[in-house]
Design a protein around this motif. Sequence first.
Motif, PDB file in Angstrom:
ATOM      1  N   VAL A 239       0.859  -1.111   0.075  1.00 35.31           N
ATOM      2  CA  VAL A 239       0.038  -0.122   0.082  1.00 35.31           C
ATOM      3  C   VAL A 239       0.966   1.276   0.025  1.00 35.31           C
ATOM      4  CG1 VAL A 239      -1.609   1.195   1.204  1.00 35.31           C
ATOM      5  CG2 VAL A 239      -1.958  -1.085   1.287  1.00 35.31           C
ATOM      6  N   GLY A 240       0.752   1.985  -0.914  1.00 36.99           N
ATOM      7  CA  GLY A 240       1.659   3.202  -1.289  1.00 36.99           C
ATOM      8  C   GLY A 240       0.809   4.490  -1.027  1.00 36.99           C
ATOM      9  N   PHE A 241       1.090   5.510  -0.475  1.00 36.72           N
ATOM     10  CA  PHE A 241       0.707   6.843  -0.422  1.00 36.72           C
ATOM     11  C   PHE A 241       1.579   7.799  -1.221  1.00 36.72           C
ATOM     12  CE2 PHE A 241      -1.060   4.557   2.909  1.00 36.72           C
ATOM     13  CZ  PHE A 241      -2.493   4.811   3.006  1.00 36.72           C
ATOM     14  N   ARG A 346      -6.679   3.206   9.325  1.00 35.10           N
ATOM     15  CA  ARG A 346      -6.179   4.044  10.479  1.00 35.10           C
ATOM     16  C   ARG A 346      -4.938   4.721   9.921  1.00 35.10           C
ATOM     17  NH1 ARG A 346      -7.073  -0.969  12.857  1.00 35.10           N
ATOM     18  NH2 ARG A 346      -4.944  -1.436  12.931  1.00 35.10           N
ATOM     19  N   PHE A 347      -3.871   4.221   9.175  1.00 37.60           N
ATOM     20  CA  PHE A 347      -2.919   5.023   8.762  1.00 37.60           C
ATOM     21  C   PHE A 347      -3.200   6.194   7.892  1.00 37.60           C
ATOM     22  CE2 PHE A 347       0.791   5.768   6.215  1.00 37.60           C
ATOM     23  CZ  PHE A 347       1.818   5.877   7.332  1.00 37.60           C
ATOM     24  N   GLU A 348      -4.042   6.105   7.004  1.00 34.53           N
ATOM     25  CA  GLU A 348      -4.809   7.237   6.275  1.00 34.53           C
ATOM     26  C   GLU A 348      -4.943   8.514   7.214  1.00 34.53           C
ATOM     27  OE1 GLU A 348      -7.566   7.825   2.448  1.00 34.53           O
ATOM     28  OE2 GLU A 348      -6.400   5.977   2.422  1.00 34.53           O
ATOM     29  N   SER A 349      -5.869   7.872   8.227  1.00 37.24           N
ATOM     30  CA  SER A 349      -6.430   8.718   8.854  1.00 37.24           C
ATOM     31  C   SER A 349      -5.279   9.534   9.994  1.00 37.24           C
ATOM     32  CB  SER A 349      -7.530   8.243   9.920  1.00 37.24           C
ATOM     33  OG  SER A 349      -8.687   7.641   9.368  1.00 37.24           O
ATOM     34  N   HIS A 350      -4.455   8.626  10.352  1.00 39.23           N
ATOM     35  CA  HIS A 350      -3.287   9.346  10.996  1.00 39.23           C
ATOM     36  C   HIS A 350      -2.417  10.373   9.911  1.00 39.23           C
ATOM     37  CE1 HIS A 350       0.173   9.676  13.610  1.00 39.23           C
ATOM     38  NE2 HIS A 350       0.820   8.893  12.777  1.00 39.23           N
TER      39      HIS A 350
END
Length: 358
Positions: A239-241, A346-350
């Motif tokens: 999963v990459g951002f 959760r990581f995206e919300s973080h």
Amino acid sequence: TVVNIISGPLSSGKSTAILSLLKQRPQGEKWAVLINESGDVGIDGTALSAMGVPVREIAGGCACCANGVVFRAALIQLVARERPSRVLVEPSGIGETTRLKSMIIATGLSLGATITLIPADVHDALLEKSYYYQDQLRAADVFIITRSDLLQPSNCKKMSALIYAQEYFPPKPIVICQQRGDFAVSILDISISEQLDPLPVTIFSDEDEEEEKKSVVIRFNRGDGLVRHETKRSHRKFVGFVLTKWKIDRDRFLDGLEQSLPLERAKALFPAISFFGSSSSTMKTSFLLNWLGKEFSPPTLTEIPGQSCDKKAVPTVRIQLIFSSSSDNANPSCDYDEDVAAFTSRFESHLSACRVLD
């Protein structure tokens, strides 16, 4: 041109090793790097390019099978275009190093020492279940033992990775790193045998090769500068951002990182201008973060000095999360997929919570 392979499983320290070697390269020598990224968000290549190093990236799959033809063409083109004295090849952690060596020899280029990084803390588990790791060990000309800092001090002299390396036949030079992947550049020129191991190189089964080619890539554009890439390949999910024109509060981001069993490791590249609260002498600098998920420890932070600063360039943050199911031979379960989806959410919300708005 001499070609060196820096191999090892995921999280063994390959990227750190290459960064260290590039800093040690003799003055006046031109080096290049060929990287086989496991995911679809290029972090290592972006970091090295910022240092002024010629880089060619191959995304997705492993270079030795699914992208074998692409690998050979990319290597030849890189050498023809840049004419480097040395090329460092960083294969993905899920590829056959013996096959990669044969491909390099077939190009007519000079094959230098192949370095295999042995992560001391997970060596036993990998040796038992990972064919790719076994192949990396067999293909090595030099063993570099890394991550011994994650062992208890009383276990360092008795660590099984060192005993394994010492008892390996035929014998190979052994180096124990005080830091992950940080070893002397002279090791690249250790003399090697002229022939490969006589055991068959092409023992990668058709089923394995077809499975490795199967990947599902999904791209989500949130519309506020955040784009998420999801790649599912075999038992791993990447999963990459990519965050364009985002600024992230450094302390808040680091303090809020979460331990979660599906997460195997993570890596991020922050331009200094996008890492709010970081101290840097120049805006050319970038920060490379690495952290583990299953055995969570504080992220390592490496400062990468940039060679040039394009004022028109759009500051971009790149983050790669790597998830793994419990077994190399098992298909991800429904629970695993749900756990990965929940962690990603959760990581995206973080990330959103850590964003600094101008």
